[in-house]
Design an enzyme around this catalytic site. Structure first.
Site, short mmCIF file in Angstrom:
data_model
loop_
_atom_site.label_atom_id
_atom_site.label_comp_id
_atom_site.label_asym_id
_atom_site.label_seq_id
_atom_site.Cartn_x
_atom_site.Cartn_y
_atom_site.Cartn_z
N PRO A 1 16.50 3.99 -3.75
CA PRO A 1 17.79 4.54 -4.52
C PRO A 1 16.62 5.14 -4.84
O PRO A 1 15.61 4.64 -5.87
CB PRO A 1 17.47 3.11 -5.14
N ASP B 1 11.68 6.14 -6.44
CA ASP B 1 11.50 4.93 -5.51
C ASP B 1 12.02 3.83 -6.45
O ASP B 1 11.26 3.24 -6.91
CB ASP B 1 11.03 4.66 -4.46
N HIS B 2 13.31 3.72 -7.18
CA HIS B 2 13.75 2.48 -8.09
C HIS B 2 13.60 1.37 -7.52
O HIS B 2 13.20 -0.05 -8.38
CB HIS B 2 15.10 2.02 -8.04
N ARG B 3 13.36 1.19 -5.81
CA ARG B 3 13.06 -0.26 -5.42
C ARG B 3 11.44 -0.75 -6.30
O ARG B 3 10.63 -1.81 -6.24
CB ARG B 3 13.15 -0.84 -4.61
N ILE C 1 9.46 1.33 -8.68
CA ILE C 1 8.93 1.85 -10.05
C ILE C 1 10.19 1.39 -11.04
O ILE C 1 11.36 2.44 -10.72
CB ILE C 1 8.59 3.63 -9.96
#
Length: 451
Positions: free
Chosen positions: A249, A423-425, A427
Site C-alpha cells: 500500500p 510502503d505503508h506496511r 513506514i
C-alpha cells in the site's frame, strides 16, 4: 566421460536466461577460463567461462534461444583423451516456458501452432568434425522438414522469408537467426497469431493495468500494429512493479525544496574538482542527501517481510537509470559515508556499464531505498513505484524558477518538488514525513553533505 555444460545461475534470483551468443563452435578446444558464451539475464549480458578442459563435441542450444532454464544442458565437452565424436549428452530437462532440449536431427518436430516452440538442436547424430560440404539452401530433415531454430522460424514468418531458400550455418546445417539477416521476403509476412503465436480469439476488454504481466492476448480491433516480443528485462519490470502495486500500500508525500544553495555549492565544488576530472551532478548530491536522511531517520531504512521488519544499518541507494529496453538500478553502497566526488565517479562508471548491459548482479540487486530523477526531462512532479523489497523511493522533479517566500518576502527561487513513495506496511506517515523534512533540510543547507 562427457562433461555437460549447463545453463548457469548468474545471480541468486536467476531462473532462466537467453543464450545470446556462442563464442566457441563444435570441435574447438577449450581450457579453464576460456569464454564459452554470452548469457543474457533479465538485467545484463554476462560471459560464461569454461571450468574444465576438452573439446566442444556438441552445442545443444542455438544462440538466440530464450527461456533457457537454469540447469539445462546447453553443450557437451569431450574430456582429455576422449573421442569427441562419441561424446553425447542425455536429453536436457525441458524449460517451463519454451522447450530447450537436445535431440537427434531426425527426432526434431516442426513448430506447433499452439504457442509451443521446438527446441533448437545440434547435430547430435554426428558430432564428429564435419567433412561434408555445408548444407545447401533449404536444408531439410526427414525429406521435407526444414531444419531451423524456433527463433529463425518465427522471424522468417514475420518477415515473409521462405526458409527453403536459406542456407543454414548452424549446427548440422540448421538455419539460425543470423542466416536471415539481409534475406529478401518471398512470401507474405505472417499476421498476428502465426509462427507459433496464437491469434487473439477473445473480444473481451484489455486486462486492467494492475493485472499480472501474463495478462493474456490483446484483442485485435483491426488497428495497424506490430507485436514485439517482450525481453526478459521488460517481463521482469512488469512482474515486479505489478507485485509492488498489488502488495505494497503506497503512501505519497511531497515537499518543495529550494535549490539555490545547493546549486551554488555545486558550482564551487566543481571548480575545485576540475583538475581531477570530476564533475558533480545535482543527482550525485541528492543521492548523498537521501542516504544521510535515511541514516538520520532509520525507521524509513527498512524492508517489510511479512512477520519481520528488516532494519538496515547502512544506506545503499539504488539509482534509476534508463537503458535501451527498460530500466535498471545500479547501487551506490554506503552512500552516506562516501564523498560527493566518490559518488560522482562511481555513478558515472555504473551508469556507463548499465547501458552496455555489463553490470554484475551484486551491482544492481539489493539496495535499501531508491531515487528516480526525471527532472532532466522537464517533469515537474511525479510519483514512483516502490522497488520491492525496498520500502521507499524518492521521485525528483525538475528545478525551475518559481515565486517563493524567502525571509517573509516574495522572491524568485529555483525550486524542485520531491515526492517520496512509502510502503505503508513498514513506514508510518509520520516517519515518512520526517524523512522528507530531513531530506529537504539537507538539500537547502547542503554544507551538511560535505561535513
Amino acid at each position: 566421460m562427457p562433461i555437460e555444460l549447463k545453463m548457469p545461475a548468474l545471480s541468486p534470483t536467476m531462473e532462466e536466461g537467453t543464450l545470446a551468443k556462442w563464442l566457441v563452435k563444435e570441435g574447438d578446444e577449450v581450457k579453464s577460463g576460456d569464454l564459452l558464451a554470452e548469457i543474457e539475464t533479465d538485467k545484463a549480458t554476462m560471459e560464461f567461462e569454461a571450468v574444465d578442459e576438452g573439446v566442444v563435441s556438441q552445442i545443444l542450444v542455438a544462440e538466440g534461444t530464450d527461456g533457457v532454464k537454469v540447469g539445462t544442458v546447453i553443450a557437451v565437452i569431450a574430456g582429455e583423451g576422449e573421442d569427441a565424436g562419441a561424446a553425447k549428452a542425455a536429453p536436457a530437462p525441458a524449460a517451463a516456458k519454451e522447450e530447450v532440449k537436445s535431440a537427434e536431427p531426425h527426432d526434431v518436430a516442426p513448430a506447433k501452432g499452439d504457442g509451443s516452440h521446438v527446441p533448437p538442436a545440434a547435430a547430435a547424430g554426428n558430432s564428429a568434425p564435419n567433412t561434408t560440404a555445408p548444407a545447401s539452401a533449404g536444408a531439410t530433415e526427414k525429406g521435407d522438414r526444414i531444419k531451423a531454430s524456433p527463433l529463425a522460424k518465427r522471424l522468417a514468418a514475420e518477415r515473409g522469408v521462405d526458409l527453403a531458400t536459406i542456407t543454414g550455418t548452424g549446427p548440422g546445417g540448421r538455419i539460425v537467426k543470423d542466416d536471415l539477416d539481409g534475406a529478401a521476403p518471398s512470401v507474405a509476412p505472417a499476421k498476428a497469431g502465426a509462427a507459433g503465436e496464437p491469434a487473439p480469439t477473445s473480444a473481451a476488454p484489455v486486462a486492467a493495468a494492475s493485472a499480472p504481466a501474463a495478462a493474456g492476448p490483446i484483442p485485435d480491433f483491426g488497428i495497424p500494429h506490430e507485436d514485439e516480443k517482450l525481453s526478459g528485462m521488460r517481463k521482469t519490470i512488469a512482474r515486479r512493479l505489478s507485485q509492488s502495486m498489488q502488495e505494497a500500500p503506497h503512501i505519497y508525500l511531497t515537499v518543495d525544496i529550494r535549490l539555490d544553495a545547493l546549486l551554488k555549492l555545486r558550482g564551487e565544488l566543481n571548480a575545485s574538482l576540475e583538475s581531477r576530472g570530476v564533475k558533480l551532478s545535482v543527482n550525485d548530491m541528492l543521492i548523498k542527501a537521501l542516504a544521510v536522511a535515511l541514516e538520520r531517520v532509520p525507521s524509513c531504512n527498512v524492508s517489510f517481510g511479512g512477520d519481520v521488519m528488516r532494519k538496515y544499518s547502512r544506506a545503499d541507494i539504488s539509482v534509476a537509470v534508463s537503458i535501451p529496453g527498460g530500466l535498471i538500478t545500479p547501487i551506490i553502497t554506503d552512500a552516506a559515508a562516501k564523498s560527493l566526488s566518490k559518488i560522482s565517479t562511481e555513478m558515472a562508471e555504473l551508469a556507463g556499464r548499465a547501458k552496455e548491459g555489463k553490470l554484475k548482479p551484486e551491482e544492481y540487486q539489493g539496495g535499501t531505498a531508491s531515487i528516480s530523477n526525471m527532472g532532466m526531462m522537464g517533469i515537474k512532479q511525479f510519483t514512483a513505484v516502490i522497488n520491492p523489497p525496498q520500502a521507499m523511493i524518492m521521485a525528483i522533479g525538475a528545478g525551475e524558477k518559481r515565486p517563493y517566500v524567502v525571509d517573509d518576502a516574495l522572491a524568485i527561487a529555483t525550486v524542485m518538488s520531491a515526492t517520496g513513495s512509502f510502503d505503508h506496511r513498514a513506514i508510518d506517515g509520520a516517519d515518512g514525513a520526517l524523512l522528507m523534512k530531513t531530506f529537504k533540510d539537507l538539500v537547502e543547507n547542503p554544507l551538511g553533505l560535505v561535513a
